[in-house]
Each structure stands twice: as structure tokens, then as C-alpha cells.
Design a protein around this motif. Structure first.
Motif, PDB file in Angstrom:
ATOM      1  N   VAL A   1      53.925 -65.497 -31.056  1.00 49.48           N
ATOM      2  CA  VAL A   1      52.556 -65.890 -30.703  1.00 49.48           C
ATOM      3  C   VAL A   1      52.067 -65.055 -29.523  1.00 49.48           C
ATOM      4  O   VAL A   1      50.917 -64.561 -29.514  1.00 49.48           O
ATOM      5  CB  VAL A   1      52.509 -67.397 -30.364  1.00 49.48           C
ATOM      6  N   GLN A   2      52.902 -64.863 -28.535  1.00 47.33           N
ATOM      7  CA  GLN A   2      52.521 -64.053 -27.370  1.00 47.33           C
ATOM      8  C   GLN A   2      52.263 -62.613 -27.793  1.00 47.33           C
ATOM      9  O   GLN A   2      51.298 -61.972 -27.312  1.00 47.33           O
ATOM     10  CB  GLN A   2      53.632 -64.108 -26.324  1.00 47.33           C
ATOM     11  N   LEU A   3      53.102 -62.101 -28.694  1.00 50.48           N
ATOM     12  CA  LEU A   3      52.885 -60.737 -29.178  1.00 50.48           C
ATOM     13  C   LEU A   3      51.571 -60.629 -29.944  1.00 50.48           C
ATOM     14  O   LEU A   3      50.807 -59.648 -29.771  1.00 50.48           O
ATOM     15  CB  LEU A   3      54.057 -60.329 -30.086  1.00 50.48           C
ATOM     16  N   ALA A   4      51.273 -61.629 -30.782  1.00 52.03           N
ATOM     17  CA  ALA A   4      50.027 -61.599 -31.547  1.00 52.03           C
ATOM     18  C   ALA A   4      48.808 -61.671 -30.626  1.00 52.03           C
ATOM     19  O   ALA A   4      47.804 -60.956 -30.835  1.00 52.03           O
ATOM     20  CB  ALA A   4      50.006 -62.753 -32.546  1.00 52.03           C
ATOM     21  N   GLN A   5      48.868 -62.494 -29.622  1.00 51.32           N
ATOM     22  CA  GLN A   5      47.752 -62.574 -28.672  1.00 51.32           C
ATOM     23  C   GLN A   5      47.567 -61.262 -27.918  1.00 51.32           C
ATOM     24  O   GLN A   5      46.436 -60.814 -27.670  1.00 51.32           O
ATOM     25  CB  GLN A   5      47.996 -63.729 -27.698  1.00 51.32           C
ATOM     26  N   GLN A   6      48.669 -60.635 -27.563  1.00 49.69           N
ATOM     27  CA  GLN A   6      48.569 -59.352 -26.866  1.00 49.69           C
ATOM     28  C   GLN A   6      47.979 -58.283 -27.781  1.00 49.69           C
ATOM     29  O   GLN A   6      47.130 -57.475 -27.351  1.00 49.69           O
ATOM     30  CB  GLN A   6      49.969 -58.936 -26.398  1.00 49.69           C
TER      31      GLN A   6
ATOM     32  N   GLY B   1      47.650 -54.081 -38.873  1.00 51.43           N
ATOM     33  CA  GLY B   1      48.621 -53.711 -37.852  1.00 51.43           C
ATOM     34  C   GLY B   1      49.268 -54.925 -37.198  1.00 51.43           C
ATOM     35  O   GLY B   1      50.468 -54.919 -36.889  1.00 51.43           O
ATOM     36  N   LEU B   2      48.482 -55.988 -36.981  1.00 55.76           N
ATOM     37  CA  LEU B   2      49.043 -57.195 -36.367  1.00 55.76           C
ATOM     38  C   LEU B   2      50.063 -57.842 -37.296  1.00 55.76           C
ATOM     39  O   LEU B   2      51.138 -58.255 -36.849  1.00 55.76           O
ATOM     40  CB  LEU B   2      47.920 -58.168 -36.029  1.00 55.76           C
TER      41      LEU B   2
ATOM     42  N   ARG C   1      44.847 -69.738 -32.402  1.00 57.33           N
ATOM     43  CA  ARG C   1      43.571 -69.049 -32.644  1.00 57.33           C
ATOM     44  C   ARG C   1      43.499 -67.859 -31.688  1.00 57.33           C
ATOM     45  O   ARG C   1      43.697 -68.000 -30.486  1.00 57.33           O
ATOM     46  CB  ARG C   1      42.401 -69.997 -32.412  1.00 57.33           C
ATOM     47  N   LEU C   2      43.223 -66.705 -32.263  1.00 58.77           N
ATOM     48  CA  LEU C   2      43.236 -65.470 -31.497  1.00 58.77           C
ATOM     49  C   LEU C   2      41.863 -65.196 -30.886  1.00 58.77           C
ATOM     50  O   LEU C   2      40.821 -65.589 -31.442  1.00 58.77           O
ATOM     51  CB  LEU C   2      43.658 -64.297 -32.388  1.00 58.77           C
ATOM     52  N   HIS C   3      41.869 -64.508 -29.765  1.00 58.64           N
ATOM     53  CA  HIS C   3      40.647 -64.084 -29.085  1.00 58.64           C
ATOM     54  C   HIS C   3      40.691 -62.574 -28.920  1.00 58.64           C
ATOM     55  O   HIS C   3      41.670 -62.029 -28.389  1.00 58.64           O
ATOM     56  CB  HIS C   3      40.524 -64.768 -27.718  1.00 58.64           C
TER      57      HIS C   3
ATOM     58  N   ALA D   1      40.123 -65.542 -35.319  1.00 60.16           N
ATOM     59  CA  ALA D   1      41.049 -65.620 -36.450  1.00 60.16           C
ATOM     60  C   ALA D   1      42.162 -66.639 -36.162  1.00 60.16           C
ATOM     61  O   ALA D   1      42.548 -66.853 -35.008  1.00 60.16           O
ATOM     62  CB  ALA D   1      41.660 -64.248 -36.730  1.00 60.16           C
ATOM     63  N   VAL D   2      42.670 -67.253 -37.223  1.00 63.72           N
ATOM     64  CA  VAL D   2      43.739 -68.253 -37.102  1.00 63.72           C
ATOM     65  C   VAL D   2      45.036 -67.642 -37.634  1.00 63.72           C
ATOM     66  O   VAL D   2      45.103 -67.224 -38.791  1.00 63.72           O
ATOM     67  CB  VAL D   2      43.401 -69.533 -37.878  1.00 63.72           C
ATOM     68  N   LEU D   3      46.014 -67.622 -36.760  1.00 59.69           N
ATOM     69  CA  LEU D   3      47.323 -67.071 -37.131  1.00 59.69           C
ATOM     70  C   LEU D   3      48.319 -68.229 -37.245  1.00 59.69           C
ATOM     71  O   LEU D   3      48.465 -69.024 -36.322  1.00 59.69           O
ATOM     72  CB  LEU D   3      47.814 -66.077 -36.077  1.00 59.69           C
ATOM     73  N   THR D   4      48.981 -68.304 -38.387  1.00 63.07           N
ATOM     74  CA  THR D   4      50.003 -69.325 -38.617  1.00 63.07           C
ATOM     75  C   THR D   4      51.345 -68.629 -38.810  1.00 63.07           C
ATOM     76  O   THR D   4      51.469 -67.736 -39.653  1.00 63.07           O
ATOM     77  CB  THR D   4      49.684 -70.167 -39.856  1.00 63.07           C
ATOM     78  N   LEU D   5      52.317 -69.054 -38.023  1.00 62.90           N
ATOM     79  CA  LEU D   5      53.666 -68.504 -38.104  1.00 62.90           C
ATOM     80  C   LEU D   5      54.610 -69.604 -38.582  1.00 62.90           C
ATOM     81  O   LEU D   5      54.484 -70.767 -38.189  1.00 62.90           O
ATOM     82  CB  LEU D   5      54.130 -67.995 -36.742  1.00 62.90           C
TER      83      LEU D   5
END
Length: 262
Positions: free
Chosen positions: A53-58, A68-69, A109-111, A119-123
Motif C-alpha cells: 500500500v505504501q509503495l502504491a501511494q508513493q 506501471g503501478l 484510495r489513491l491520491h 482510484a481504488v486499489l485492492t490488494l
């Protein structure tokens, strides 16, 4: 009133009791290790999801594109599903897998200043990997426990035979005494143990029995000697009495014959 002594195998009883105790302990160890493994795995999964999650937010703050994400976040152990505000979906996490109650998931939810904003990211973790690891660990623990029980059983049989060897010595000595042998003793090296006290009591009993037997034999010998001496001493008086009685009988017969002739 005498009771019936139950004579079960002490070696077998000790072995089975020890195996039961070891088996209960091993079962407890298996359950504890399995539970601790589950806790550790759960902690690791939470840490891994938090890192993703931290990587996706970064990556979102760096205006990385959806493809790419997903390439950076979606992996074999963690599956991802990215839903953009316009409804486009990326990632390998299927709705069916997402609905699986065994799957551990994290949603964020990403900013971003680009397309990923909102966008909503589900892991979700790959449940088969975790369940497979726990199953393999359980089988390893069970196999190790069974092996430990077998080794313990073999060690107990050898150890019990050595530990109960003094009882075999007591039995052998009792058998020799029953066959007429005398003078044998166990002579334990220590009398402050259970078997030592038993052996000392057995020796004391033999001392008492052999002493009583010697006393009885001595009394019998004295009685036999007294009877022999008395018989010897009484032989001469009895012989005189017998001779006198015989003479009296002869005189009585002579008198009877004289009166008959007259």
C-alpha cells in the motif's frame, strides 16, 4: 483374609505411561507451534500488504500510470485490482478470489495529480500459498512427533530394562533360595532409594529367616541328642528291670510246678 495381588508388567506400565505423557506434550507443542506460525504469518501478511500500500501511494504521487503501478504492486504472493474513477480495471485479482473469505485484503484510495487520483486499489494475499505452508508445517510437525515417539519408546524400553534390573536380581535370588541355596545376599550399594530400601529389607528378611532356620535346626539337633543320651542312660536300668522281671516270672513258674507235683 488374603487379597489377590495384581501382577502387571511394570516395564510395560512405565513405558506406556511415559509415552502417554510425551504424546500429550508433543500434541501441545504441535498445537502451540502451529498457532504461533499462524500468528507470525498473519503479522507478515499484514506487513507485506502495508508495504505494498505504501509503495502504491508513493507511485501514485509520482504520477506513475495504472499499468506501471500494477506491474510494481501485483506479484505472485499479492494480487492487486485497480479501479480507476472512469471504471477501467487493472490487475490480476478477480472478483471471485476477492469474495473468498479466506483471502486477506487491504483497500486504499489513491491520491495523484494524474489518472490515479481517486482510484481504488485492492490488494489480497494468495490464500493457497499460506494454507499450503501451514499444511506442510503441520505435516512436518506430525511426522516429527511420531518419530520422536518411536525414538522415545525404544529409549524407554532399554532404559526401563536397565532401571528394573535390580528387581530381576531380587527375583533370581528368591528363586535360588527356593531351590535350597543359602547365604546369598543382594548387598545394595545405596539404601536411600526405592530399590535400595527394597533390597535392604529383602536382605534383612533373609537374615531373619536363615537365623530362624538355623535356630530350628539347632533345637532339633539338641532334641535328637537328648533323646539319644536318654535312651543310652535308660538302657542299663531297663535291662536290670527286665532281668529282675524275668527272674520273678521264672520263680513264679517254678512254684506253680512244685504245687502241682504235691
Amino acid at each position: 483374609m488374603t487379597g489377590v495381588l495384581r501382577t502387571v508388567s511394570l516395564r510395560r506400565r512405565v513405558t506406556w505411561t511415559a509415552l502417554a505423557v510425551v504424546g500429550v506434550v508433543l500434541i501441545g507443542v504441535v498445537l502451540v507451534v502451529h498457532a504461533l506460525f499462524g500468528v507470525v504469518v498473519n503479522h507478515g501478511v499484514n506487513a507485506m500488504l502495508a508495504d505494498r500500500v505504501q509503495l502504491a501511494q508513493q507511485l501514485a504521487r509520482q504520477n506513475v500510470g495504472p499499468t506501471g503501478l500494477i506491474e510494481r504492486v501485483d506479484a505472485r504472493s499479492v494480487r492487486a485490482r485497480l479501479v480507476l474513477p472512469d471504471g477501467q480495471t487493472y490487475g490480476s485479482l478477480s472478483p471471485a478470489r476477492l469474495a473468498d473469505p479466506r483471502v486477506k485484503r487491504r483497500q486504499v484510495r489513491l491520491h495523484s495529480a494524474g489518472r490515479l487520483n481517486g482510484a481504488v486499489l485492492t490488494l489480497a494475499t494468495e490464500s493457497t500459498l499460506l494454507s499450503g505452508a501451514q499444511s506442510r508445517l503441520l505435516w512436518v510437525l506430525v511426522a516429527t512427533g511420531v518419530g520422536a515417539l518411536l525414538i522415545t519408546a525404544a529409549a524407554l524400553l532399554v532404559g526401563a530394562r536397565r532401571a528394573l534390573a535390580p528387581l530381576d536380581a531380587i527375583t533370581a535370588l528368591a528363586g535360588r533360595i527356593a531351590q535350597g541355596s543359602r547365604g546369598g545376599r543382594l548387598s545394595p550399594t545405596r539404601t536411600d532409594t526405592e530399590l535400595g530400601r527394597t533390597a535392604a529389607a529383602f536382605d534383612a528378611m533373609l537374615e531373619a529367616l536363615e537365623g530362624a532356620e538355623a535356630h530350628a535346626l539347632a533345637s532339633e539337633e539338641r532334641t535328637r541328642r537328648f533323646v539319644a543320651d536318654a535312651a543310652h542312660e535308660l538302657r542299663t536300668p531297663i535291662a536290670g528291670i527286665a532281668a529282675a522281671a524275668e527272674a520273678v516270672l521264672h520263680e513264679a513258674e517254678g512254684a506253680e510246678i512244685g504245687r502241682a507235683h504235691v
